[in-house]
Motif scaffolding. Structure first.
Motif, PDB file in Angstrom:
ATOM      1  N   VAL A  70     -48.708   0.257 -43.023  1.00  0.00           N
ATOM      2  CA  VAL A  70     -47.534  -0.582 -42.844  1.00  0.00           C
ATOM      3  C   VAL A  70     -46.293   0.295 -42.798  1.00  0.00           C
ATOM      4  O   VAL A  70     -46.200   1.310 -43.492  1.00  0.00           O
ATOM      5  N   ARG A  71     -45.365  -0.077 -41.958  1.00  0.00           N
ATOM      6  CA  ARG A  71     -44.109   0.660 -41.823  1.00  0.00           C
ATOM      7  C   ARG A  71     -42.963  -0.335 -41.923  1.00  0.00           C
ATOM      8  O   ARG A  71     -42.964  -1.372 -41.249  1.00  0.00           O
ATOM      9  N   ILE A  72     -41.990  -0.059 -42.780  1.00  0.00           N
ATOM     10  CA  ILE A  72     -40.833  -0.933 -42.941  1.00  0.00           C
ATOM     11  C   ILE A  72     -39.709  -0.456 -42.026  1.00  0.00           C
ATOM     12  O   ILE A  72     -39.338   0.719 -42.035  1.00  0.00           O
ATOM     13  N   GLU A  73     -39.189  -1.378 -41.235  1.00  0.00           N
ATOM     14  CA  GLU A  73     -38.097  -1.103 -40.308  1.00  0.00           C
ATOM     15  C   GLU A  73     -36.910  -1.974 -40.718  1.00  0.00           C
ATOM     16  O   GLU A  73     -37.006  -3.204 -40.736  1.00  0.00           O
ATOM     17  N   PRO A  74     -35.766  -1.367 -41.121  1.00  0.00           N
ATOM     18  CA  PRO A  74     -34.608  -2.188 -41.488  1.00  0.00           C
ATOM     19  C   PRO A  74     -34.220  -3.122 -40.342  1.00  0.00           C
ATOM     20  O   PRO A  74     -34.116  -2.706 -39.193  1.00  0.00           O
ATOM     21  N   ALA A  75     -34.054  -4.392 -40.655  1.00  0.00           N
ATOM     22  CA  ALA A  75     -33.724  -5.378 -39.626  1.00  0.00           C
ATOM     23  C   ALA A  75     -32.269  -5.227 -39.192  1.00  0.00           C
ATOM     24  O   ALA A  75     -31.371  -5.243 -40.035  1.00  0.00           O
ATOM     25  N   PRO A  76     -32.015  -5.072 -37.895  1.00  0.00           N
ATOM     26  CA  PRO A  76     -30.632  -5.009 -37.417  1.00  0.00           C
ATOM     27  C   PRO A  76     -29.882  -6.298 -37.735  1.00  0.00           C
ATOM     28  O   PRO A  76     -30.491  -7.367 -37.869  1.00  0.00           O
ATOM     29  N   GLY A  77     -28.565  -6.193 -37.825  1.00  0.00           N
ATOM     30  CA  GLY A  77     -27.764  -7.342 -38.212  1.00  0.00           C
ATOM     31  C   GLY A  77     -27.612  -8.395 -37.135  1.00  0.00           C
ATOM     32  O   GLY A  77     -27.602  -9.594 -37.429  1.00  0.00           O
ATOM     33  N   VAL A 133     -42.904  -3.930 -40.157  1.00  0.00           N
ATOM     34  CA  VAL A 133     -42.236  -5.064 -40.786  1.00  0.00           C
ATOM     35  C   VAL A 133     -40.727  -4.873 -40.684  1.00  0.00           C
ATOM     36  O   VAL A 133     -40.181  -3.923 -41.260  1.00  0.00           O
ATOM     37  N   MET A 134     -40.065  -5.760 -39.944  1.00  0.00           N
ATOM     38  CA  MET A 134     -38.606  -5.749 -39.854  1.00  0.00           C
ATOM     39  C   MET A 134     -38.063  -6.690 -40.935  1.00  0.00           C
ATOM     40  O   MET A 134     -38.323  -7.894 -40.914  1.00  0.00           O
ATOM     41  N   THR A 135     -37.332  -6.134 -41.896  1.00  0.00           N
ATOM     42  CA  THR A 135     -36.882  -6.937 -43.026  1.00  0.00           C
ATOM     43  C   THR A 135     -35.525  -6.465 -43.519  1.00  0.00           C
ATOM     44  O   THR A 135     -35.146  -5.301 -43.348  1.00  0.00           O
ATOM     45  N   HIS A 136     -34.810  -7.410 -44.143  1.00  0.00           N
ATOM     46  CA  HIS A 136     -33.536  -7.078 -44.789  1.00  0.00           C
ATOM     47  C   HIS A 136     -33.752  -6.617 -46.223  1.00  0.00           C
ATOM     48  O   HIS A 136     -32.831  -6.093 -46.856  1.00  0.00           O
ATOM     49  N   GLU A 137     -34.943  -6.856 -46.764  1.00  0.00           N
ATOM     50  CA  GLU A 137     -35.230  -6.537 -48.156  1.00  0.00           C
ATOM     51  C   GLU A 137     -35.760  -5.107 -48.277  1.00  0.00           C
ATOM     52  O   GLU A 137     -36.434  -4.611 -47.365  1.00  0.00           O
ATOM     53  N   PRO A 138     -35.505  -4.435 -49.421  1.00  0.00           N
ATOM     54  CA  PRO A 138     -35.996  -3.061 -49.585  1.00  0.00           C
ATOM     55  C   PRO A 138     -37.490  -2.983 -49.863  1.00  0.00           C
ATOM     56  O   PRO A 138     -38.115  -1.942 -49.642  1.00  0.00           O
ATOM     57  N   ASP A 139     -38.074  -4.084 -50.358  1.00  0.00           N
ATOM     58  CA  ASP A 139     -39.483  -4.070 -50.735  1.00  0.00           C
ATOM     59  C   ASP A 139     -40.303  -4.943 -49.801  1.00  0.00           C
ATOM     60  O   ASP A 139     -39.814  -5.923 -49.237  1.00  0.00           O
ATOM     61  N   LEU A 140     -41.566  -4.595 -49.680  1.00  0.00           N
ATOM     62  CA  LEU A 140     -42.483  -5.340 -48.841  1.00  0.00           C
ATOM     63  C   LEU A 140     -42.875  -6.641 -49.536  1.00  0.00           C
ATOM     64  O   LEU A 140     -43.206  -6.641 -50.715  1.00  0.00           O
ATOM     65  N   PRO A 141     -42.837  -7.776 -48.836  1.00  0.00           N
ATOM     66  CA  PRO A 141     -43.305  -9.029 -49.452  1.00  0.00           C
ATOM     67  C   PRO A 141     -44.748  -8.902 -49.921  1.00  0.00           C
ATOM     68  O   PRO A 141     -45.586  -8.272 -49.264  1.00  0.00           O
ATOM     69  N   ALA A 142     -45.048  -9.520 -51.057  1.00  0.00           N
ATOM     70  CA  ALA A 142     -46.369  -9.360 -51.667  1.00  0.00           C
ATOM     71  C   ALA A 142     -47.485  -9.821 -50.739  1.00  0.00           C
ATOM     72  O   ALA A 142     -48.529  -9.178 -50.645  1.00  0.00           O
ATOM     73  N   TRP A 143     -47.276 -10.927 -50.031  1.00  0.00           N
ATOM     74  CA  TRP A 143     -48.352 -11.429 -49.170  1.00  0.00           C
ATOM     75  C   TRP A 143     -48.608 -10.488 -47.997  1.00  0.00           C
ATOM     76  O   TRP A 143     -49.746 -10.350 -47.535  1.00  0.00           O
ATOM     77  N   VAL A 144     -47.556  -9.819 -47.513  1.00  0.00           N
ATOM     78  CA  VAL A 144     -47.722  -8.862 -46.413  1.00  0.00           C
ATOM     79  C   VAL A 144     -48.544  -7.669 -46.894  1.00  0.00           C
ATOM     80  O   VAL A 144     -49.442  -7.183 -46.189  1.00  0.00           O
ATOM     81  N   ALA A 145     -48.252  -7.193 -48.106  1.00  0.00           N
ATOM     82  CA  ALA A 145     -49.020  -6.085 -48.664  1.00  0.00           C
ATOM     83  C   ALA A 145     -50.495  -6.462 -48.802  1.00  0.00           C
ATOM     84  O   ALA A 145     -51.386  -5.648 -48.525  1.00  0.00           O
ATOM     85  N   MET A 205     -39.156 -10.641 -40.587  1.00  0.00           N
ATOM     86  CA  MET A 205     -38.919 -11.498 -41.743  1.00  0.00           C
ATOM     87  C   MET A 205     -37.591 -12.232 -41.601  1.00  0.00           C
ATOM     88  O   MET A 205     -36.751 -11.894 -40.768  1.00  0.00           O
ATOM     89  N   GLY A 206     -37.409 -13.247 -42.447  1.00  0.00           N
ATOM     90  CA  GLY A 206     -36.183 -14.023 -42.433  1.00  0.00           C
ATOM     91  C   GLY A 206     -35.070 -13.340 -43.207  1.00  0.00           C
ATOM     92  O   GLY A 206     -35.219 -12.206 -43.680  1.00  0.00           O
ATOM     93  N   PRO A 207     -33.940 -14.035 -43.380  1.00  0.00           N
ATOM     94  CA  PRO A 207     -32.810 -13.459 -44.113  1.00  0.00           C
ATOM     95  C   PRO A 207     -33.123 -13.288 -45.589  1.00  0.00           C
ATOM     96  O   PRO A 207     -34.080 -13.890 -46.104  1.00  0.00           O
TER      97      PRO A 207
END
Length: 214
Positions: free
Chosen positions: A45-52, A23-35, A72-74
């Motif tokens: 699941v692995r969270i990958e910080p989204a590049p700018g 999951v590429m996201t700007h948020e620190p937490d996983l969206p509930a629906w993704v979980a 994910m979106g902004p």
């Protein structure tokens, strides 16, 4: 836009999603629906910080070729639910994973799955090959409906054949909670294709890139 009802292709064995979701996201937490999607499928699941920058996002997606990647979106992007998960396909069984991922997400989002196949407008109404292209598109959509009926018979499925270039599907007019399409293949140099690149940069909803055969 075109839709038809015809005899379905023979059902096949249920498809399974990739073992992990990135999951590429700007948020620190996983969206509930993704979980919930990951718990439902018993996957990691692995969270990958989204590049700018868009360019860096494409490079990151390319480096993850062969994996299921959710972009994910902004931050703070709260959209009104549309009740639709769009699965953009081109060929089957190459895009079987696209339908599998779309069905998993739709079950959690309480949404319909909309398999979409595009026939470019470069095929004019009198073009040689247009009839064959449309017939092939309907056949692929019939096979998609059959796969979804086997994998997730409880879901509503609304197939669509659209007269546009595939990359045009992912603009601001896309009415969906999630867009699922085939991700980049393993190649050197690693790169994201036109459709995937347009989706990652311009789709107004989260984009899930499903792995395709090498």
């Amino acid at each position: 836009m075109s839709q038809r009802t015809s005899a379905l292709a023979p059902p096949t064995a249920p498809h399974r999603p990739a073992e992990a979701l990135v999951v590429m996201t700007h948020e620190p937490d996983l969206p509930a629906w993704v979980a919930r999607v990951c718990r439902r499928a018993g996957r990691q699941v692995r969270i990958e910080p989204a590049p700018g920058s868009p360019e860096d996002r494409l490079l990151t997606v390319a480096a993850l070729a062969g994996r299921s990647v959710l972009v994910m979106g902004p931050p703070g992007d709260d959209r009104t639910p549309k009740g639709r998960v769009v699965a953009a396909i081109h060929d089957l069984p190459t895009d079987a994973a696209v339908l599998t991922e779309a069905a998993l997400a739709a079950a959690v989002l309480d949404a319909a799955v909309v398999p979409v196949l595009c026939v470019p407008l470069s095929f004019g109404e009198r073009s040689v090959g247009l009839t064959d292209a449309l017939a092939r598109g309907h056949d692929v959509l019939d096979t998609a409906v059959a796969q979804l009926a086997t994998d997730a018979p409880e879901l509503t499925v609304i197939p669509r054949l659209l007269r546009m270039h595939p990359h045009e599907l992912v603009g601001e007019g896309l009415d969906a909670d999630l867009l699922v399409l085939g991700g980049p293949r393993h190649r050197i140099p690693a790169r994201v294709g036109l459709v995937g690149g347009s989706a990652v940069q311009h789709a107004p909803c989260p984009v899930l890139l499903a792995p395709r055969p090498g």
